[in-house]
Design a protein around this motif. Structure first.
Motif, PDB file in Angstrom:
ATOM      1  N   VAL E  80       0.862  -1.174   0.000  1.00  0.00           N
ATOM      2  CA  VAL E  80       0.000   0.000   0.000  1.00  0.00           C
ATOM      3  C   VAL E  80       0.900   1.226   0.000  1.00  0.00           C
ATOM      4  O   VAL E  80       1.894   1.253   0.718  1.00  0.00           O
ATOM      5  N   VAL E  82       0.544   5.448   0.433  1.00  0.00           N
ATOM      6  CA  VAL E  82      -0.327   6.587   0.707  1.00  0.00           C
ATOM      7  C   VAL E  82       0.522   7.845   0.626  1.00  0.00           C
ATOM      8  O   VAL E  82       1.664   7.845   1.078  1.00  0.00           O
TER       9      VAL E  82
ATOM     10  N   PRO G  20      -4.622  -0.597   4.371  1.00  0.00           N
ATOM     11  CA  PRO G  20      -4.838   0.773   3.885  1.00  0.00           C
ATOM     12  C   PRO G  20      -5.155   1.758   5.016  1.00  0.00           C
ATOM     13  O   PRO G  20      -4.633   2.871   5.033  1.00  0.00           O
ATOM     14  N   ALA G  23      -1.898   2.580   6.924  1.00  0.00           N
ATOM     15  CA  ALA G  23      -1.052   3.519   6.181  1.00  0.00           C
ATOM     16  C   ALA G  23      -1.647   4.925   6.189  1.00  0.00           C
ATOM     17  O   ALA G  23      -0.935   5.924   6.334  1.00  0.00           O
ATOM     18  N   GLU G  24      -2.977   5.004   6.058  1.00  0.00           N
ATOM     19  CA  GLU G  24      -3.626   6.319   6.024  1.00  0.00           C
ATOM     20  C   GLU G  24      -3.532   7.044   7.369  1.00  0.00           C
ATOM     21  O   GLU G  24      -3.544   8.270   7.409  1.00  0.00           O
ATOM     22  N   ILE G  27       0.112   8.625   7.642  1.00  0.00           N
ATOM     23  CA  ILE G  27       0.384   9.800   6.801  1.00  0.00           C
ATOM     24  C   ILE G  27       0.052  11.090   7.555  1.00  0.00           C
ATOM     25  O   ILE G  27       0.565  12.164   7.229  1.00  0.00           O
ATOM     26  N   ARG G  34       4.818  10.536   2.647  1.00  0.00           N
ATOM     27  CA  ARG G  34       4.586   9.303   1.914  1.00  0.00           C
ATOM     28  C   ARG G  34       4.789   8.110   2.844  1.00  0.00           C
ATOM     29  O   ARG G  34       5.767   8.073   3.606  1.00  0.00           O
ATOM     30  N   VAL G  35       3.853   7.185   2.799  1.00  0.00           N
ATOM     31  CA  VAL G  35       3.957   5.968   3.597  1.00  0.00           C
ATOM     32  C   VAL G  35       3.783   4.781   2.657  1.00  0.00           C
ATOM     33  O   VAL G  35       2.812   4.718   1.905  1.00  0.00           O
ATOM     34  N   SER G  36       4.751   3.875   2.679  1.00  0.00           N
ATOM     35  CA  SER G  36       4.635   2.650   1.883  1.00  0.00           C
ATOM     36  C   SER G  36       4.681   1.471   2.834  1.00  0.00           C
ATOM     37  O   SER G  36       5.556   1.380   3.695  1.00  0.00           O
ATOM     38  N   VAL G  37       3.707   0.572   2.715  1.00  0.00           N
ATOM     39  CA  VAL G  37       3.653  -0.591   3.596  1.00  0.00           C
ATOM     40  C   VAL G  37       3.744  -1.851   2.745  1.00  0.00           C
ATOM     41  O   VAL G  37       2.961  -2.034   1.814  1.00  0.00           O
ATOM     42  N   ILE G  38       4.727  -2.690   3.025  1.00  0.00           N
ATOM     43  CA  ILE G  38       4.846  -3.975   2.349  1.00  0.00           C
ATOM     44  C   ILE G  38       4.555  -5.075   3.368  1.00  0.00           C
ATOM     45  O   ILE G  38       5.079  -5.044   4.477  1.00  0.00           O
TER      46      ILE G  38
END
Lengths: 89, 89, 89, 89, 89, 89, 89
Positions: E80, E82, G20, G23-24, G27, G34-38
């Motif tokens: 994801v 954001v 989601p 991550a939201e 932010i 920017r936030v990226s989650v794997i």
């Protein structure tokens, strides 16, 4: 007909100059703009270095002399790039 | 119809010219702008080199002759790039 | 509807044309701008080549004929790129 | 809402159209700009191809029909890219 | 605070919508600009897909609902991204 | 003759400063613009870090002193890049 | 002296917020763009995430607190990048 890049495999005694000092001395060689030193192996008394020297027209004789003056030995030349005057990288 | 790039597998005697001298002689060949030499293997009496020669229109006959005049032998041609006049890389 | 790129696996007799001569002959084929030849394998009497041909509108019939006229054989077509007129790469 | 790219795994009989002819026929499909064909495997009677079709708005029905009209079979759809009108790649 | 990218691991029945139809339906989800579907595994009755959805502000609820309405199941969310409003990628 | 980049292998006690605090202290060293810390190994009482320091003219003495003042030890210098004044990266 | 990037290894309970939503929420932390989650691993009750947070000046205290308020635990800090004010990436 300038020597633009040379990659050397160098053996340096652990004692003596630090890696930053070693690199800072090589930058003073005629025609050199950038020196990158990667430490590959640390032994009891020596370090093995990959030394990449770049510049518009490197003086290899001066470079070799400077490396040896610092107590280090060039094991081998690993790569050389030469370019003619018309084309600058 | 110019030869733009040629990669050669070359055997050079250890004694004689240094790698920087070898590369600096090849740059003088007709139509050559850049010579890169990578040392692949060092044996007792010889070194195996990958020699990449680039230029707008390399004279292969002159290149071959110059390599041999330096006492080295072309083992094989590994890659060749030819381009027509209309398109310069 | 032009053939822009074709990669061929080619078998060439060792005797006869040199690799640079082989590439320089292919560049004269209709619609060809760039020929790259990589030597994959050298046998007793033949060499196996990967031949990459690029251009705005390569004439494959002429290319095939030229390869064969040089005494070589197309083993297989490895890749083909076709583009319509509206979009140039 | 246009189909911009589709990657197909295709089985084609060896006899019949050549790879360049196969690619040149697919470029005529509605909304197609570029066709790349990679040959993955050559068997006794068939070849396995990876066919990448790109364009602003590919007509998949027409593409499928054209592949089959050429005597080939779509084994599977490997990738699909769809983009909305506002953003062109 | 927009959801810019989401990568889903999806299980879809083989029967029913084709991959292009599946992708074309997802592009209609609120805030979606690009849908890429890669087919990872084909089983007897199902296909496993990696679905990458990109857009300025993806509505995840709508996306999930649309995937399920197509008879498919979201196995997991793999990635994801954001971003806040000030910075557009 | 400026030291532009130095990569250090550092051993830091787990207790004490957090990784963000450690990096934020190194940024205050004379001539440093960017500090990147990667955590390689976490042991019972220590962490092994790869610390990459970049800047227009890094003061290595000050850097070494700052690392040690934070209770950490420089295991080895892994890479050094020096550039002459005329050429800024 | 701003924290520009931080990579966290995070353990999150499966139940509760979706990826989601997770991550939201991050932010909204001060200084985050920017936030990226794997998602690395899914267990019976938890998921292991690699969370990459980027921004001009991330407030690590606020970030840590927000992660924990969401019921998740920071296992380790994997990477940190700090830059001085003069140079923006």
């Amino acid at each position: 007909m300038g020597l633009r890049k040379i990659v050397l495999d160098v053996l340096k005694p652990l004692k003596g100059h630090s890696i930053p000092e070693f690199a800072e001395t090589l930058i003073s060689v005629e025609g050199v703009r950038r020196v990158s030193v990667i430490v590959n192996e640390i032994d009891v008394e020596t370090v093995t270095l990959t030394v990449t020297v770049e510049g518009p027209d490197i003086d290899y004789g001066d470079l070799k002399e400077t490396v040896e003056r610092l107590g280090a030995v060039i094991h081998s030349v690993d790569q050389v790039v030469v370019e003619s005057e018309e084309e600058e990288e």
